[in-house]
Scaffold this motif. Sequence first.
Motif, short mmCIF file in Angstrom:
data_model
loop_
_atom_site.label_atom_id
_atom_site.label_comp_id
_atom_site.label_asym_id
_atom_site.label_seq_id
_atom_site.Cartn_x
_atom_site.Cartn_y
_atom_site.Cartn_z
N LEU A 4 0.85 -1.18 0.00
CA LEU A 4 0.00 0.00 0.00
C LEU A 4 0.89 1.24 0.00
CD1 LEU A 4 -2.52 -1.11 2.77
CD2 LEU A 4 -2.90 -1.16 0.31
N VAL A 5 0.59 2.15 -0.90
CA VAL A 5 1.38 3.38 -0.98
C VAL A 5 0.44 4.57 -0.92
CG1 VAL A 5 2.99 4.74 -2.34
CG2 VAL A 5 3.17 2.24 -2.32
N GLU A 6 0.64 5.42 0.08
CA GLU A 6 -0.18 6.61 0.24
C GLU A 6 0.50 7.81 -0.40
OE1 GLU A 6 -0.30 4.54 4.42
OE2 GLU A 6 1.20 5.01 2.90
N CYS A 22 -4.43 6.15 -1.89
CA CYS A 22 -3.73 4.94 -1.48
C CYS A 22 -3.93 3.90 -2.56
CB CYS A 22 -4.27 4.43 -0.15
SG CYS A 22 -3.63 2.81 0.34
N THR A 23 -2.82 3.43 -3.11
CA THR A 23 -2.88 2.43 -4.16
C THR A 23 -2.37 1.10 -3.65
OG1 THR A 23 -2.59 4.10 -5.88
CG2 THR A 23 -2.11 1.82 -6.48
N LEU A 24 -3.15 0.08 -3.91
CA LEU A 24 -2.83 -1.28 -3.52
C LEU A 24 -2.21 -2.01 -4.70
CD1 LEU A 24 -5.23 -3.65 -1.57
CD2 LEU A 24 -4.09 -4.44 -3.63
N SER A 25 -1.09 -2.68 -4.45
CA SER A 25 -0.45 -3.47 -5.50
C SER A 25 -0.02 -4.81 -4.92
CB SER A 25 0.76 -2.74 -6.07
OG SER A 25 1.73 -2.54 -5.06
N GLY A 26 0.40 -5.68 -5.81
CA GLY A 26 0.79 -7.01 -5.38
C GLY A 26 -0.35 -7.98 -5.61
N ARG A 27 -0.66 -8.78 -4.62
CA ARG A 27 -1.71 -9.78 -4.77
C ARG A 27 -3.08 -9.10 -4.62
NH1 ARG A 27 -2.16 -15.78 -2.04
NH2 ARG A 27 -4.08 -16.37 -3.13
N TYR A 94 -1.39 9.96 8.35
CA TYR A 94 -2.54 9.19 7.89
C TYR A 94 -2.04 7.91 7.22
CZ TYR A 94 -5.72 12.95 9.00
OH TYR A 94 -6.47 13.87 9.67
N TYR A 95 -2.57 6.81 7.70
CA TYR A 95 -2.16 5.50 7.21
C TYR A 95 -3.31 4.85 6.46
CZ TYR A 95 1.71 5.80 10.55
OH TYR A 95 2.83 6.18 11.25
N CYS A 96 -2.95 4.22 5.37
CA CYS A 96 -3.88 3.39 4.63
C CYS A 96 -3.70 1.94 5.08
CB CYS A 96 -3.59 3.51 3.13
SG CYS A 96 -4.60 2.49 2.06
N ALA A 97 -4.79 1.21 5.16
CA ALA A 97 -4.72 -0.18 5.60
C ALA A 97 -5.71 -1.02 4.82
CB ALA A 97 -4.99 -0.29 7.09
N ALA A 98 -5.42 -2.30 4.71
CA ALA A 98 -6.30 -3.23 4.01
C ALA A 98 -6.58 -4.43 4.90
CB ALA A 98 -5.66 -3.69 2.70
N SER A 99 -7.79 -4.91 4.78
CA SER A 99 -8.21 -6.05 5.59
C SER A 99 -9.11 -6.96 4.77
CB SER A 99 -8.96 -5.55 6.83
OG SER A 99 -9.52 -6.62 7.54
N ARG A 100 -9.04 -8.24 5.05
CA ARG A 100 -9.91 -9.20 4.37
C ARG A 100 -11.30 -9.22 4.98
NH1 ARG A 100 -5.17 -12.02 5.24
NH2 ARG A 100 -3.82 -12.21 3.42
N ASN A 110 -4.75 -6.24 7.92
CA ASN A 110 -3.74 -7.18 7.44
C ASN A 110 -2.51 -6.49 6.85
OD1 ASN A 110 -6.63 -8.73 6.61
ND2 ASN A 110 -5.17 -9.88 7.83
N TYR A 111 -2.71 -5.35 6.22
CA TYR A 111 -1.60 -4.67 5.54
C TYR A 111 -1.68 -3.18 5.83
CZ TYR A 111 -1.60 -9.07 2.99
OH TYR A 111 -1.58 -10.40 2.65
N TRP A 112 -0.50 -2.55 5.84
CA TRP A 112 -0.40 -1.13 6.13
C TRP A 112 0.52 -0.44 5.14
CZ3 TRP A 112 -3.09 1.41 9.88
CH2 TRP A 112 -3.70 0.62 10.85
N GLY A 113 0.19 0.82 4.84
CA GLY A 113 1.13 1.66 4.13
C GLY A 113 2.05 2.33 5.13
N LYS A 114 2.99 3.12 4.62
CA LYS A 114 3.96 3.77 5.50
C LYS A 114 3.46 5.09 6.05
CE LYS A 114 7.98 1.58 3.39
NZ LYS A 114 9.28 1.78 2.72
N GLY A 115 2.36 5.58 5.51
CA GLY A 115 1.76 6.79 6.03
C GLY A 115 2.15 8.03 5.26
N THR A 116 1.29 9.04 5.36
CA THR A 116 1.55 10.34 4.76
C THR A 116 1.16 11.41 5.78
OG1 THR A 116 1.16 11.74 2.81
CG2 THR A 116 -0.72 10.47 3.62
N LEU A 117 2.02 12.42 5.92
CA LEU A 117 1.82 13.42 6.96
C LEU A 117 0.90 14.53 6.47
CD1 LEU A 117 2.57 14.64 9.73
CD2 LEU A 117 4.54 15.72 8.59
#
Length: 122
Positions: A4-6, A22-27, A94-100, A110-117
């Motif tokens: 996840l990239v914010e 926030c863009t999700l990549s990978g699986r 501010y953090y982006c996160a993803a959950s099933r 389940n997953y977190w981005g690194k955050g954006t201030l």
Amino acid sequence: QVQLVESGGGLVQAGGSLRLSCTLSGRTDSYYAMAWFRQAPEKERNFVAEIDWSGNIYYDADSVKGRFTISRDSAKNTVYLQMNKLRPEDTAIYYCAASRTVATIPGAMNYWGKGTLVTVSS
């Protein structure tokens, strides 16, 4: 794995607006609920908003009611947080996160981005 990239944070005056992305990549073959959390200095990480795979939306009403809007572009695997009428107390990472599953607590994501201030000046 999921990444996840914010983006979109920055400095804004009180009353102004910002839009976080926030863009999700990978699986990306699984369905995820996408959420925003924020963490102010020396404070715990708190839920802001979430949108699930069906488009159902959840907000932390007390803090962002009527000012923040979460949306999702599934084709781009991107979630947005439109923030209007910003206040100094909105200053946080501010953090982006993803959950099933649909969840509003940090430990359930389940997953977190690194955050954006986001910094809101008075």
